[in-house]
Design an enzyme around this catalytic site. Sequence first.
Site, PDB file in Angstrom:
ATOM      1  N   HIS A 136       0.857  -1.188   0.000  1.00 36.96           N
ATOM      2  CA  HIS A 136       0.000   0.000   0.000  1.00 36.96           C
ATOM      3  C   HIS A 136       0.889   1.233   0.000  1.00 36.96           C
ATOM      4  O   HIS A 136       1.784   1.374   0.836  1.00 36.96           O
ATOM      5  CB  HIS A 136      -0.887   0.006   1.239  1.00 36.96           C
ATOM      6  CG  HIS A 136      -1.702   1.253   1.391  1.00 36.96           C
ATOM      7  ND1 HIS A 136      -2.706   1.601   0.513  1.00 36.96           N
ATOM      8  CD2 HIS A 136      -1.641   2.243   2.313  1.00 36.96           C
ATOM      9  CE1 HIS A 136      -3.232   2.752   0.889  1.00 36.96           C
ATOM     10  NE2 HIS A 136      -2.609   3.158   1.980  1.00 36.96           N
ATOM     11  N   LYS A 157      -0.790  11.010   1.196  1.00 39.13           N
ATOM     12  CA  LYS A 157       0.128  10.471   0.183  1.00 39.13           C
ATOM     13  C   LYS A 157      -0.303  10.873  -1.231  1.00 39.13           C
ATOM     14  O   LYS A 157       0.512  11.348  -2.026  1.00 39.13           O
ATOM     15  CB  LYS A 157       0.198   8.943   0.295  1.00 39.13           C
ATOM     16  CG  LYS A 157       0.687   8.433   1.638  1.00 39.13           C
ATOM     17  CD  LYS A 157       0.852   6.924   1.650  1.00 39.13           C
ATOM     18  CE  LYS A 157      -0.459   6.200   1.455  1.00 39.13           C
ATOM     19  NZ  LYS A 157      -1.403   6.405   2.579  1.00 39.13           N
ATOM     20  N   ASP A 175      -2.038   4.074  -4.465  1.00 41.60           N
ATOM     21  CA  ASP A 175      -2.758   3.157  -3.576  1.00 41.60           C
ATOM     22  C   ASP A 175      -2.140   1.762  -3.523  1.00 41.60           C
ATOM     23  O   ASP A 175      -1.756   1.293  -2.460  1.00 41.60           O
ATOM     24  CB  ASP A 175      -4.239   3.060  -3.958  1.00 41.60           C
ATOM     25  CG  ASP A 175      -5.034   2.330  -2.883  1.00 41.60           C
ATOM     26  OD1 ASP A 175      -4.878   2.692  -1.698  1.00 41.60           O
ATOM     27  OD2 ASP A 175      -5.786   1.415  -3.222  1.00 41.60           O
ATOM     28  N   ARG A 240      17.594  14.954  12.445  1.00 37.52           N
ATOM     29  CA  ARG A 240      17.774  16.332  11.966  1.00 37.52           C
ATOM     30  C   ARG A 240      19.090  16.512  11.217  1.00 37.52           C
ATOM     31  O   ARG A 240      19.330  17.564  10.616  1.00 37.52           O
ATOM     32  CB  ARG A 240      17.719  17.304  13.152  1.00 37.52           C
ATOM     33  CG  ARG A 240      16.385  17.246  13.892  1.00 37.52           C
ATOM     34  CD  ARG A 240      16.391  18.124  15.117  1.00 37.52           C
ATOM     35  NE  ARG A 240      16.506  19.540  14.784  1.00 37.52           N
ATOM     36  CZ  ARG A 240      16.545  20.510  15.697  1.00 37.52           C
ATOM     37  NH1 ARG A 240      16.480  20.201  16.989  1.00 37.52           N
ATOM     38  NH2 ARG A 240      16.642  21.766  15.321  1.00 37.52           N
TER      39      ARG A 240
END
Length: 304
Positions: A136, A157, A175, A240
């Site tokens: 998916h 998404k 999808d 980060r």
Amino acid sequence: MAVSVKRLINDFDLEVLVEGNEDIKIEVNDVNRPGLQLAGFYNYFAPERIQIIGKAEWSFLQDMQIEVRKKRVKKYLSFNITCLIISRDLEPHEEFIKEARKNNIWVLRSKSVTTKLISKITLYLADKLAPETRLHGVLVDVSGIGILITGESGIGKSETALELIKRGHRLITDDAVDIRESDGTLIGSSPKITIGMLEVRGIGIIDVTQLYGLSSVLEEKEIKLIMHFEHWKDDNDYDRLGIDNQYMDILGIPVKKLTVPVRPGRNIAVIIEAAAVNYRYSLMSKISPVDIIENRMSAVSDEA
């Protein structure tokens, strides 16, 4: 995975000389030229492979005494052979036709020269028999990098993919992502019924090809990077500096994975563009931005 003999016949425009077992399947991507078997050597013989008779094997049979040839062909075709292909449009010896009919074995003929036929069939089977899975997500081509976007339903998404398409990048599938492993690489593609389609909540399904042109959609793309979306968590220590290397295993192949925290105000499409360019940079450069900063800090310390 398996390929039916009938599909092979259609895809390679093969002539059927003898019809065999319709239920038999091709399950290995190797082929065999049976010169050794026709000489009487059967150690390590793999009858499950496609058998190909070329000019050399045909000439070898042609020079045999008839009784010897009958005996050799009878033994050879007593095995449960998937199918036999005669190349160069050669005329099969009648012993082959007789024994193949008796044992219900496919005998096919091709006009191609032997080496080219073997090469084409090997590549064809490697593609068709490659391990597959379905995940998916959304697969996009961003600056030439195949990026698989994953995350829970409703996190954005498809909306991000739409923004990327508007910015000139390309969609492979939305999808459902069909993934196959081919020679150590992962190739993603779309299920046939959803090619070029994108589902956007609040709008519905849109035809990307019609709205944004043929160049906005690709049939398939090698997956190089995974961008996993998750809802922003204040107590989560997100990477980060770009030094937290994460990977996701797909069909036994590790793929670099970046976790992208999603919250209102973040331009995720721009972040994905930057990730794609940065990934390309990491492949071409031996030094990372962190290394550059450390070198600058060392230079400042030396000057002080």
